[in-house]
Write a protein that holds these residues in place. Structure first.
Motif, PDB file in Angstrom:
ATOM      1  N   PHE A 128     -23.740 -28.182   9.297  1.00 43.00           N
ATOM      2  CA  PHE A 128     -23.693 -27.016  10.418  1.00 43.00           C
ATOM      3  C   PHE A 128     -24.372 -25.783   9.646  1.00 43.00           C
ATOM      4  O   PHE A 128     -24.368 -25.419   8.521  1.00 43.00           O
ATOM      5  N   ARG A 129     -24.616 -24.792  10.757  1.00 42.30           N
ATOM      6  CA  ARG A 129     -24.955 -23.479  10.266  1.00 42.30           C
ATOM      7  C   ARG A 129     -24.017 -22.819  11.231  1.00 42.30           C
ATOM      8  O   ARG A 129     -24.224 -22.578  12.741  1.00 42.30           O
ATOM      9  N   MET A 130     -22.724 -22.449  10.875  1.00 39.65           N
ATOM     10  CA  MET A 130     -21.785 -22.118  11.609  1.00 39.65           C
ATOM     11  C   MET A 130     -21.740 -20.382  11.842  1.00 39.65           C
ATOM     12  O   MET A 130     -21.942 -19.574  11.196  1.00 39.65           O
ATOM     13  N   ALA A 131     -22.293 -20.156  13.536  1.00 41.92           N
ATOM     14  CA  ALA A 131     -22.607 -18.943  13.843  1.00 41.92           C
ATOM     15  C   ALA A 131     -21.288 -18.188  13.970  1.00 41.92           C
ATOM     16  O   ALA A 131     -19.946 -18.649  14.134  1.00 41.92           O
ATOM     17  N   SER A 132     -21.284 -16.888  13.379  1.00 42.55           N
ATOM     18  CA  SER A 132     -20.255 -16.050  13.135  1.00 42.55           C
ATOM     19  C   SER A 132     -20.605 -14.573  13.301  1.00 42.55           C
ATOM     20  O   SER A 132     -21.767 -14.242  13.464  1.00 42.55           O
ATOM     21  N   TYR A 133     -19.425 -13.617  13.656  1.00 38.63           N
ATOM     22  CA  TYR A 133     -19.561 -12.345  13.548  1.00 38.63           C
ATOM     23  C   TYR A 133     -18.778 -11.405  12.855  1.00 38.63           C
ATOM     24  O   TYR A 133     -17.546 -11.910  12.588  1.00 38.63           O
ATOM     25  N   LEU A 134     -19.420 -10.645  12.020  1.00 39.81           N
ATOM     26  CA  LEU A 134     -18.690  -9.842  11.006  1.00 39.81           C
ATOM     27  C   LEU A 134     -18.697  -8.437  11.453  1.00 39.81           C
ATOM     28  O   LEU A 134     -19.617  -7.867  12.282  1.00 39.81           O
ATOM     29  N   ARG A 135     -17.411  -7.540  11.759  1.00 39.83           N
ATOM     30  CA  ARG A 135     -17.137  -6.421  12.103  1.00 39.83           C
ATOM     31  C   ARG A 135     -16.202  -5.858  11.149  1.00 39.83           C
ATOM     32  O   ARG A 135     -15.367  -6.289  10.284  1.00 39.83           O
ATOM     33  N   VAL A 136     -16.925  -4.600  10.673  1.00 42.29           N
ATOM     34  CA  VAL A 136     -16.400  -3.987   9.412  1.00 42.29           C
ATOM     35  C   VAL A 136     -16.008  -2.215   9.893  1.00 42.29           C
ATOM     36  O   VAL A 136     -16.605  -1.754  10.723  1.00 42.29           O
ATOM     37  N   PRO A 137     -14.647  -2.172   9.679  1.00 38.44           N
ATOM     38  CA  PRO A 137     -14.051  -0.638  10.077  1.00 38.44           C
ATOM     39  C   PRO A 137     -14.981   0.471   9.563  1.00 38.44           C
ATOM     40  O   PRO A 137     -15.469   0.342   8.469  1.00 38.44           O
ATOM     41  N   ASN A 138     -15.224   1.214  10.554  1.00 40.36           N
ATOM     42  CA  ASN A 138     -16.028   2.521  10.250  1.00 40.36           C
ATOM     43  C   ASN A 138     -15.169   3.370   9.029  1.00 40.36           C
ATOM     44  O   ASN A 138     -14.145   3.439   9.101  1.00 40.36           O
ATOM     45  N   GLY A 139     -16.067   3.755   8.135  1.00 40.36           N
ATOM     46  CA  GLY A 139     -15.562   4.914   6.932  1.00 40.36           C
ATOM     47  C   GLY A 139     -14.769   4.110   5.891  1.00 40.36           C
ATOM     48  O   GLY A 139     -14.142   4.754   4.979  1.00 40.36           O
ATOM     49  N   ILE A 140     -14.470   2.807   5.882  1.00 37.81           N
ATOM     50  CA  ILE A 140     -13.570   2.113   4.743  1.00 37.81           C
ATOM     51  C   ILE A 140     -14.655   1.265   3.901  1.00 37.81           C
ATOM     52  O   ILE A 140     -15.191   0.444   4.493  1.00 37.81           O
ATOM     53  N   GLU A 141     -14.452   1.502   2.791  1.00 38.89           N
ATOM     54  CA  GLU A 141     -15.398   0.801   1.661  1.00 38.89           C
ATOM     55  C   GLU A 141     -14.752  -0.285   1.183  1.00 38.89           C
ATOM     56  O   GLU A 141     -13.429  -0.347   0.827  1.00 38.89           O
ATOM     57  N   ASP A 177     -17.639 -19.853  14.562  1.00 38.99           N
ATOM     58  CA  ASP A 177     -17.452 -21.196  15.688  1.00 38.99           C
ATOM     59  C   ASP A 177     -17.465 -22.149  14.211  1.00 38.99           C
ATOM     60  O   ASP A 177     -18.292 -22.761  13.885  1.00 38.99           O
ATOM     61  N   GLY A 178     -16.203 -22.976  14.410  1.00 44.16           N
ATOM     62  CA  GLY A 178     -16.095 -24.022  13.261  1.00 44.16           C
ATOM     63  C   GLY A 178     -16.756 -25.372  13.842  1.00 44.16           C
ATOM     64  O   GLY A 178     -16.953 -25.259  14.904  1.00 44.16           O
ATOM     65  N   PRO A 179     -16.550 -26.459  13.004  1.00 45.10           N
ATOM     66  CA  PRO A 179     -17.122 -27.586  13.681  1.00 45.10           C
ATOM     67  C   PRO A 179     -16.239 -27.973  14.865  1.00 45.10           C
ATOM     68  O   PRO A 179     -14.889 -27.713  14.953  1.00 45.10           O
ATOM     69  N   GLY A 180     -17.150 -28.285  16.057  1.00 41.87           N
ATOM     70  CA  GLY A 180     -16.758 -28.497  17.305  1.00 41.87           C
ATOM     71  C   GLY A 180     -16.521 -27.515  18.317  1.00 41.87           C
ATOM     72  O   GLY A 180     -16.171 -27.723  19.695  1.00 41.87           O
ATOM     73  N   GLN A 181     -16.727 -26.396  17.769  1.00 39.64           N
ATOM     74  CA  GLN A 181     -16.403 -25.072  18.427  1.00 39.64           C
ATOM     75  C   GLN A 181     -17.872 -24.320  18.783  1.00 39.64           C
ATOM     76  O   GLN A 181     -18.595 -24.244  18.105  1.00 39.64           O
ATOM     77  N   GLY A 182     -17.590 -23.698  20.021  1.00 42.22           N
ATOM     78  CA  GLY A 182     -18.699 -22.820  20.190  1.00 42.22           C
ATOM     79  C   GLY A 182     -20.024 -23.609  20.023  1.00 42.22           C
ATOM     80  O   GLY A 182     -20.394 -24.368  20.475  1.00 42.22           O
ATOM     81  N   GLU A 183     -20.788 -22.617  19.184  1.00 43.81           N
ATOM     82  CA  GLU A 183     -22.219 -22.896  19.112  1.00 43.81           C
ATOM     83  C   GLU A 183     -22.247 -24.248  18.099  1.00 43.81           C
ATOM     84  O   GLU A 183     -23.275 -24.871  18.130  1.00 43.81           O
ATOM     85  N   SER A 184     -21.382 -24.214  17.362  1.00 49.33           N
ATOM     86  CA  SER A 184     -21.339 -25.455  16.280  1.00 49.33           C
ATOM     87  C   SER A 184     -21.132 -26.699  16.960  1.00 49.33           C
ATOM     88  O   SER A 184     -21.582 -27.722  16.610  1.00 49.33           O
ATOM     89  N   TRP A 185     -20.703 -26.681  18.253  1.00 46.73           N
ATOM     90  CA  TRP A 185     -20.463 -27.980  18.953  1.00 46.73           C
ATOM     91  C   TRP A 185     -21.772 -28.740  19.203  1.00 46.73           C
ATOM     92  O   TRP A 185     -21.693 -30.065  19.229  1.00 46.73           O
ATOM     93  N   PHE A 186     -22.622 -28.118  19.088  1.00 48.29           N
ATOM     94  CA  PHE A 186     -24.192 -28.548  19.073  1.00 48.29           C
ATOM     95  C   PHE A 186     -24.489 -29.273  18.071  1.00 48.29           C
ATOM     96  O   PHE A 186     -25.536 -29.949  18.368  1.00 48.29           O
ATOM     97  N   GLN A 187     -23.970 -28.831  17.043  1.00 45.88           N
ATOM     98  CA  GLN A 187     -24.225 -29.541  15.804  1.00 45.88           C
ATOM     99  C   GLN A 187     -23.381 -30.653  15.320  1.00 45.88           C
ATOM    100  O   GLN A 187     -23.739 -31.521  14.497  1.00 45.88           O
ATOM    101  N   GLY A 188     -22.107 -30.858  15.878  1.00 47.97           N
ATOM    102  CA  GLY A 188     -21.392 -31.682  15.629  1.00 47.97           C
ATOM    103  C   GLY A 188     -19.922 -31.325  16.185  1.00 47.97           C
ATOM    104  O   GLY A 188     -19.650 -30.185  16.353  1.00 47.97           O
ATOM    105  N   GLY A 189     -19.145 -32.449  15.918  1.00 52.03           N
ATOM    106  CA  GLY A 189     -17.704 -32.181  16.587  1.00 52.03           C
ATOM    107  C   GLY A 189     -16.594 -31.960  15.529  1.00 52.03           C
ATOM    108  O   GLY A 189     -17.061 -31.599  14.500  1.00 52.03           O
ATOM    109  N   LEU A 190     -15.389 -31.772  15.918  1.00 48.16           N
ATOM    110  CA  LEU A 190     -14.538 -31.354  15.026  1.00 48.16           C
ATOM    111  C   LEU A 190     -14.027 -32.270  13.983  1.00 48.16           C
ATOM    112  O   LEU A 190     -14.512 -33.460  13.987  1.00 48.16           O
ATOM    113  N   ILE A 191     -13.758 -31.689  12.850  1.00 46.43           N
ATOM    114  CA  ILE A 191     -13.209 -32.531  11.824  1.00 46.43           C
ATOM    115  C   ILE A 191     -11.864 -32.608  11.476  1.00 46.43           C
ATOM    116  O   ILE A 191     -11.251 -31.566  11.625  1.00 46.43           O
ATOM    117  N   ILE A 192     -11.115 -33.447  10.838  1.00 42.48           N
ATOM    118  CA  ILE A 192      -9.886 -33.411  10.412  1.00 42.48           C
ATOM    119  C   ILE A 192      -9.588 -32.470   9.346  1.00 42.48           C
ATOM    120  O   ILE A 192      -8.654 -31.462   9.205  1.00 42.48           O
TER     121      ILE A 192
END
Length: 360
Positions: A128-141, A177-192
């Protein structure tokens, strides 16, 4: 209260998930007008995609006119309409795939202009290449990070309004998007052993200079609560865990496999369409022997009207070994999405406290 829809599947979906749809970004007026156009379940995805296309067209025109804020909000509305059009409709894969790709496309157009922005990442994990989004609060190191783990048919794009709860409290968010979820579904299904995917996310976060990967918490709604609990039990780098509407095991869904609607949803995420194989997989999906290994601080939130039995969530709480809190909300539906003003602040405050988050 929504009026009873003549189609039983449409009625079930509306009665079960309308609060979730609204809290995740569907406008109430869209819910009413789109619902009124739907005659039967086979029209559900088509009509929600028509609503989405209207928002997408408005977004493109606003973008061309230089009205960035209007375009961003319209792209978000389009993304959620495409999402809720397809997320429970895998029985028609042609419609599903087209809508799923539009969900991703529209959200990606809005992501750089959110406040704070959502930066796309891809986490390597096995095939998998698990598509993800990172958001970082403004002004906090180097803020702590709340990892959001999706449920059965939710995806990273659906998590935006929950991300805002964490961001306001000084935490970064990482939704994937973990295995089986969202964009990762196109790469493979859920895993136990989904916890291995969560650990890969933490490995990835440790390489990012923007966040403090030594202060990581997890949150999951519904099946995401089960997956978050597995992850907290198996990776000691997780410093706090919270979930709403979660379950101790997945065997409770076995009696629903005779329902074509339910079978299609479950088979889809696993990418396994043989009933006997699915039954065997679900019998192995349990926190037995794992829940006691949850030693980080744990918050369990559940509603008295959740279709997941209260006993399922309470068993996780009872068996966990660390500091723990139990919040049962009277009248709360599945995930307590009809009471977001109660469950979301509780989860945000809990993770902020145990991850040492601060605002400016």
């Amino acid at each position: 209260m929504l009026a009873t829809h003549p189609d039983p599947t449409v009625d079930h979906v509306l009665k079960t998930w309308a609060p979730r749809m609204i809290v995740q970004g569907i406008d109430y007026n869209d819910l009413m007008t789109t619902g009124a156009r739907i005659g039967n379940w086979n029209e559900w995805c088509r009509e929600w995609c028509a609503t989405a296309a209207g928002h997408e067209d408005f977004a493109r025109k606003a973008e061309a006119a230089g009205n960035r804020e209007s375009a961003t909000q319209a792209y978000l509305m389009a993304s959620m309409a495409y999402h809720f059009g397809c997320n429970n409709s895998p029985h028609d894969l042609d419609q599903y795939i087209a809508a799923a790709k539009k969900r991703v496309e529209c959200y990606a157009k809005a992501a750089p202009y959110l406040n704070p922005p959502a930066a796309r990442h891809e986490v390597p994990f096995e095939n998998f290449r698990m598509a993800s989004y990172l958001r970082v609060p403004n002004g906090i190191e180097k803020p702590p990070v709340a990892i959001i783990i999706s449920g059965l048919e939710s995806t990273k794009e659906e998590a935006r309004t929950m991300e805002d709860e964490f961001l306001r409290r000084g935490m970064a968010t990482f939704t994937f998007d973990g295995p089986g979820q969202g964009e990762s579904w196109f790469q493979g299904g859920l895993i136990i052993e989904f916890e291995r995917a969560t650990s890969a996310v933490i490995d990835y976060l440790e390489k990012l200079p923007e966040v403090d990967a030594g202060r990581v918490g997890v949150f999951g709604p519904s099946m995401g609560g089960y997956l978050a609990s597995r992850s907290a039990a198996c990776d000691t780098r997780i410093k706090a865990c919270a979930f709403a509407g979660g379950m101790y095991d997945r065997t409770r869904v076995l009696n629903r496999f005779d329902d074509p609607f339910e079978f299609a949803r479950v088979a889809h995420i696993w990418k396994i369409y043989d009933k006997e194989k699915l039954v065997e997989l679900h019998r192995r999906c349990t926190l037995q022997g794992l829940a006691s290994k949850i030693r980080c601080p744990l918050l369990v939130v559940h509603g008295t009207n959740d279709f997941v039995p209260v006993e399922q969530a309470k068993r996780i709480y009872d068996e966990a070994s660390g500091v723990k809190e139990w919040l049962l909300l009277e009248g709360g539906n599945h995930v307590c999405n009809n009471m977001p003003f109660r469950y979301r602040p509780a989860i945000g405050d809990f993770l902020a406290k145990h991850l040492g988050a601060r605002t400016r």
